[in-house]
Design a protein around this motif. Structure first.
Motif, PDB file in Angstrom:
ATOM      1  N   HIS A  66     -55.614 -43.186  14.758  1.00  0.00           N
ATOM      2  CA  HIS A  66     -54.998 -43.870  13.621  1.00  0.00           C
ATOM      3  C   HIS A  66     -55.556 -43.221  12.375  1.00  0.00           C
ATOM      4  N   GLY A  67     -54.682 -42.687  11.551  1.00  0.00           N
ATOM      5  CA  GLY A  67     -55.115 -42.018  10.338  1.00  0.00           C
ATOM      6  C   GLY A  67     -55.555 -42.994   9.268  1.00  0.00           C
ATOM      7  N   PRO A  68     -56.160 -42.487   8.194  1.00  0.00           N
ATOM      8  CA  PRO A  68     -56.613 -43.339   7.089  1.00  0.00           C
ATOM      9  C   PRO A  68     -55.436 -44.033   6.416  1.00  0.00           C
ATOM     10  N   PHE A  69     -55.661 -45.276   5.984  1.00  0.00           N
ATOM     11  CA  PHE A  69     -54.559 -46.004   5.333  1.00  0.00           C
ATOM     12  C   PHE A  69     -55.025 -47.014   4.300  1.00  0.00           C
ATOM     13  N   GLN A 103     -51.552 -36.502  17.785  1.00  0.00           N
ATOM     14  CA  GLN A 103     -50.771 -37.477  17.020  1.00  0.00           C
ATOM     15  C   GLN A 103     -51.685 -38.230  16.076  1.00  0.00           C
ATOM     16  N   MET A 104     -51.163 -38.543  14.876  1.00  0.00           N
ATOM     17  CA  MET A 104     -51.903 -39.352  13.908  1.00  0.00           C
ATOM     18  C   MET A 104     -50.959 -40.368  13.299  1.00  0.00           C
ATOM     19  N   VAL A 105     -51.338 -41.626  13.370  1.00  0.00           N
ATOM     20  CA  VAL A 105     -50.544 -42.707  12.793  1.00  0.00           C
ATOM     21  C   VAL A 105     -50.805 -42.779  11.299  1.00  0.00           C
ATOM     22  N   ILE A 106     -49.726 -42.819  10.521  1.00  0.00           N
ATOM     23  CA  ILE A 106     -49.830 -43.052   9.083  1.00  0.00           C
ATOM     24  C   ILE A 106     -48.911 -44.218   8.722  1.00  0.00           C
ATOM     25  N   HIS A 107     -49.088 -44.769   7.530  1.00  0.00           N
ATOM     26  CA  HIS A 107     -48.368 -45.978   7.168  1.00  0.00           C
ATOM     27  C   HIS A 107     -47.157 -45.695   6.280  1.00  0.00           C
ATOM     28  N   SER A 108     -46.135 -46.470   6.508  1.00  0.00           N
ATOM     29  CA  SER A 108     -44.900 -46.374   5.736  1.00  0.00           C
ATOM     30  C   SER A 108     -45.142 -46.680   4.261  1.00  0.00           C
ATOM     31  N   PRO A 109     -44.395 -46.019   3.373  1.00  0.00           N
ATOM     32  CA  PRO A 109     -44.503 -46.347   1.951  1.00  0.00           C
ATOM     33  C   PRO A 109     -43.593 -47.500   1.529  1.00  0.00           C
ATOM     34  N   TYR A 143     -47.522 -29.311   6.484  1.00  0.00           N
ATOM     35  CA  TYR A 143     -47.686 -27.906   6.854  1.00  0.00           C
ATOM     36  C   TYR A 143     -48.937 -27.721   7.710  1.00  0.00           C
ATOM     37  N   ARG A 144     -50.027 -28.374   7.301  1.00  0.00           N
ATOM     38  CA  ARG A 144     -51.271 -28.285   8.085  1.00  0.00           C
ATOM     39  C   ARG A 144     -51.071 -28.887   9.471  1.00  0.00           C
ATOM     40  N   ALA A 145     -50.408 -30.027   9.552  1.00  0.00           N
ATOM     41  CA  ALA A 145     -50.153 -30.661  10.848  1.00  0.00           C
ATOM     42  C   ALA A 145     -49.353 -29.739  11.755  1.00  0.00           C
ATOM     43  N   GLU A 146     -48.369 -29.066  11.196  1.00  0.00           N
ATOM     44  CA  GLU A 146     -47.580 -28.100  11.984  1.00  0.00           C
ATOM     45  C   GLU A 146     -48.475 -27.013  12.561  1.00  0.00           C
ATOM     46  N   GLN A 147     -49.413 -26.533  11.757  1.00  0.00           N
ATOM     47  CA  GLN A 147     -50.268 -25.425  12.186  1.00  0.00           C
ATOM     48  C   GLN A 147     -51.203 -25.815  13.325  1.00  0.00           C
ATOM     49  N   ILE A 148     -51.612 -27.082  13.376  1.00  0.00           N
ATOM     50  CA  ILE A 148     -52.583 -27.492  14.393  1.00  0.00           C
ATOM     51  C   ILE A 148     -51.944 -28.324  15.503  1.00  0.00           C
ATOM     52  N   GLY A 149     -50.628 -28.460  15.475  1.00  0.00           N
ATOM     53  CA  GLY A 149     -49.924 -29.140  16.560  1.00  0.00           C
ATOM     54  C   GLY A 149     -50.055 -30.642  16.573  1.00  0.00           C
ATOM     55  N   VAL A 150     -50.087 -31.247  15.402  1.00  0.00           N
ATOM     56  CA  VAL A 150     -50.191 -32.704  15.287  1.00  0.00           C
ATOM     57  C   VAL A 150     -48.873 -33.274  14.768  1.00  0.00           C
ATOM     58  N   THR A 151     -48.437 -34.357  15.374  1.00  0.00           N
ATOM     59  CA  THR A 151     -47.296 -35.116  14.858  1.00  0.00           C
ATOM     60  C   THR A 151     -47.810 -36.358  14.157  1.00  0.00           C
ATOM     61  N   MET A 152     -47.415 -36.542  12.899  1.00  0.00           N
ATOM     62  CA  MET A 152     -47.746 -37.759  12.169  1.00  0.00           C
ATOM     63  C   MET A 152     -46.611 -38.752  12.363  1.00  0.00           C
ATOM     64  N   VAL A 153     -46.948 -39.940  12.861  1.00  0.00           N
ATOM     65  CA  VAL A 153     -45.940 -40.956  13.133  1.00  0.00           C
ATOM     66  C   VAL A 153     -46.042 -42.046  12.070  1.00  0.00           C
ATOM     67  N   VAL A 154     -44.916 -42.353  11.441  1.00  0.00           N
ATOM     68  CA  VAL A 154     -44.889 -43.250  10.290  1.00  0.00           C
ATOM     69  C   VAL A 154     -44.606 -44.671  10.776  1.00  0.00           C
ATOM     70  N   GLU A 155     -45.616 -45.517  10.655  1.00  0.00           N
ATOM     71  CA  GLU A 155     -45.571 -46.887  11.185  1.00  0.00           C
ATOM     72  C   GLU A 155     -44.996 -47.858  10.157  1.00  0.00           C
ATOM     73  N   ASN A 156     -44.123 -48.750  10.629  1.00  0.00           N
ATOM     74  CA  ASN A 156     -43.625 -49.821   9.766  1.00  0.00           C
ATOM     75  C   ASN A 156     -44.747 -50.812   9.474  1.00  0.00           C
ATOM     76  N   ILE A 157     -44.904 -51.144   8.194  1.00  0.00           N
ATOM     77  CA  ILE A 157     -45.927 -52.099   7.775  1.00  0.00           C
ATOM     78  C   ILE A 157     -45.252 -53.312   7.141  1.00  0.00           C
ATOM     79  N   MET A 158     -44.613 -53.105   5.998  1.00  0.00           N
ATOM     80  CA  MET A 158     -43.872 -54.184   5.335  1.00  0.00           C
ATOM     81  C   MET A 158     -42.377 -53.865   5.294  1.00  0.00           C
ATOM     82  N   ASP A 159     -41.946 -52.931   6.129  1.00  0.00           N
ATOM     83  CA  ASP A 159     -40.552 -52.499   6.139  1.00  0.00           C
ATOM     84  C   ASP A 159     -39.628 -53.623   6.606  1.00  0.00           C
ATOM     85  N   LYS A 160     -38.527 -53.768   5.915  1.00  0.00           N
ATOM     86  CA  LYS A 160     -37.464 -54.677   6.349  1.00  0.00           C
ATOM     87  C   LYS A 160     -36.288 -53.899   6.915  1.00  0.00           C
TER      88      LYS A 160
END
Length: 274
Positions: A66-69, A103-109, A143-160
């Protein structure tokens, strides 16, 4: 029974000490959560990461973090804030690279306020401006994630809106960005904000969905209960997951980690997952 989806779990390295056999015996997907704790990236995070590598010797499952949030917004309109967010995301990718995590989880804006207001004053804030600001924050990170083979997955937080993160991910046109659905967050949005039910969030993500946080809730708050304790329709959720070919990681994210094994048993008894 072995054709049922295989469950993974989210936990800290300390939890992994207790649940090592559960993860390793079937090489279940694992999400480590030590590195999103406030202050974790300002300390030396390597001892925890090194301990994880020891505990995962021989592991062939899919590893993520889980990435920083905390306090971070990936679509901030303030250029100085974007610099901080970018630095934190890069630190998260440092952890991924050290661990070999993919994989790294990041939060929706997005928020439920956005649902009602992004068309309200387009000269100040619009769907496109959120996309532009996210690109301004995240392009170097992606770009960095592409280079090291990481997928960042955007998690719903307050999304409707169940579509909006898929649209955001599509705007990057890269396998380094994908969609995550948190079932408890979606259930909260449904019960408290009038969003569609959880299975709609799954289905509308389509094959952009590569990660699911499984937690039960009551539709009122972000409970992170063991599965079966709340009111989510799990049969509907797993029917929707079964329609996908993207094989998302199915990560039990529970507040009380003692609920992980009972949650697996609860789903197995209903022939939904194992």
């Amino acid at each position: 029974m072995n054709d049922l989806p295989l469950l993974g779990a989210a936990m800290t390295v300390a939890d992994l000490e207790q649940l090592q056999d559960f993860i390793l015996n079937e090489h279940r997907d694992l999400e480590l959560q030590d590195f999103c704790v406030q202050g974790a990236l300002d300390r030396d995070w390597r001892p925890a990461a090194e301990r994880a590598r020891v505990l995962l010797s021989g592991y062939r499952g899919r590893l993520g973090i889980h990435g920083p949030f905390w306090g971070l917004h990936i679509a901030s309109s303030d250029a100085e804030i974007r610099k901080v967010v970018r630095r934190r995301m890069m630190q998260g990718l440092d952890v991924c690279e050290f661990l070999g995590a993919s994989q790294m989880v990041i939060h929706s804006p997005y928020t439920s306020w956005d649902y009602n207001n992004l068309d309200n004053a387009p000269e100040r804030l619009s769907y496109q401006s959120v996309l532009d600001l996210t690109h301004a924050t995240m392009d170097e990170v992606v770009y960095r994630a592409e280079q090291i083979g990481v997928t960042m997955v955007v998690e719903n937080i307050m999304d409707k809106d169940p579509d909006i993160r898929r649209i955001l991910v599509d705007a990057f046109s890269t396998p380094a960005m994908a969609v995550s659905v948190d079932t408890g967050h979606a259930h909260y949005a449904c019960g408290s904000k009038g969003a569609p039910p959880v299975d709609y969030f799954i289905r509308r993500a389509g094959n952009s969905l590569q990660h699911v946080h499984l937690q039960d809730a009551d539709g009122y708050a972000d409970r992170h209960w063991a599965l079966g304790e709340g009111t989510i329709s799990w049969h509907a959720v797993f029917r929707a997951i079964g329609e996908l070919t993207s094989q998302p990681r199915l990560i039990l994210e529970l507040r009380d980690k003692s609920g992980i094994l009972p949650s697996v048993a609860w789903l197995r008894a209903r022939h939904l997952a194992r």
